[in-house]
Design a protein around this motif. Structure first.
Motif: not given
Length: 164
Positions: A115, A118, A121
């Protein structure tokens, strides 16, 4: 990337280690998310120029989404999709190596699957990014459900620059 290939490659000069401190005079680590789109290419150029001017290191993160759509769409060749991702990662390697030499800045290329939000981050936390740069989404649906850029801004953990 082939099996067993590293997810991180470093090019250019080494950075001198400094203690981590958020909010210093300027960013020391600028992270940019790229995916091969026009806006992500512009984001990469912007981030590289900013890193050069600020004397910062640049972390380039390429996240390829492991899409289940290849199994659902008749006639879609999962092998061809993977080859395209591998070719894009190889092109990014060449660009990062050339850019590090040309600009004289440390560049780290990170290639991950999953993802995009994700993984970006997680990479921003892992590299202790002082700033995150991404391209604006060109997909109409993201105006309704939110783009990766919007989600990064809402996380409120780093300054986020969204390049059109």
């Amino acid at each position: 990337m082939g099996v067993g290939a590293p997810d991180r490659e470093e090019y250019g000069p080494r950075t001198r280690p400094l203690p981590f401190e958020r909010g210093t005079d300027g960013p020391r680590v600028i992270m940019v998310g790229v995916d091969g789109t026009r806006t992500s290419e512009r984001a990469g150029s912007y981030a590289a120029g900013l890193a050069r001017r600020q004397g910062a290191s640049l972390v380039v993160v390429f996240v390829s989404s492991a899409s289940g759509l290849t199994a659902l769409v008749p006639g879609m060749d999962a092998g061809a999709v993977q080859r395209t991702r591998d070719e894009l990662a190889d092109e990014l390697r060449r660009e990062c190596r050339r850019g590090a030499e040309q600009w004289g800045i440390p560049v780290t290329l990170v290639v991950r699957r999953g993802d995009a939000y994700g993984e970006l981050r997680a990479a921003a936390d892992e590299f202790q990014a002082d700033m995150v740069v991404v391209g604006a989404s060109e997909q109409a649906g993201h105006r309704l459900v939110g783009s990766v850029a919007t989600r990064l801004v809402r996380a409120g953990r780093w300054p986020v620059v969204v390049v059109p």
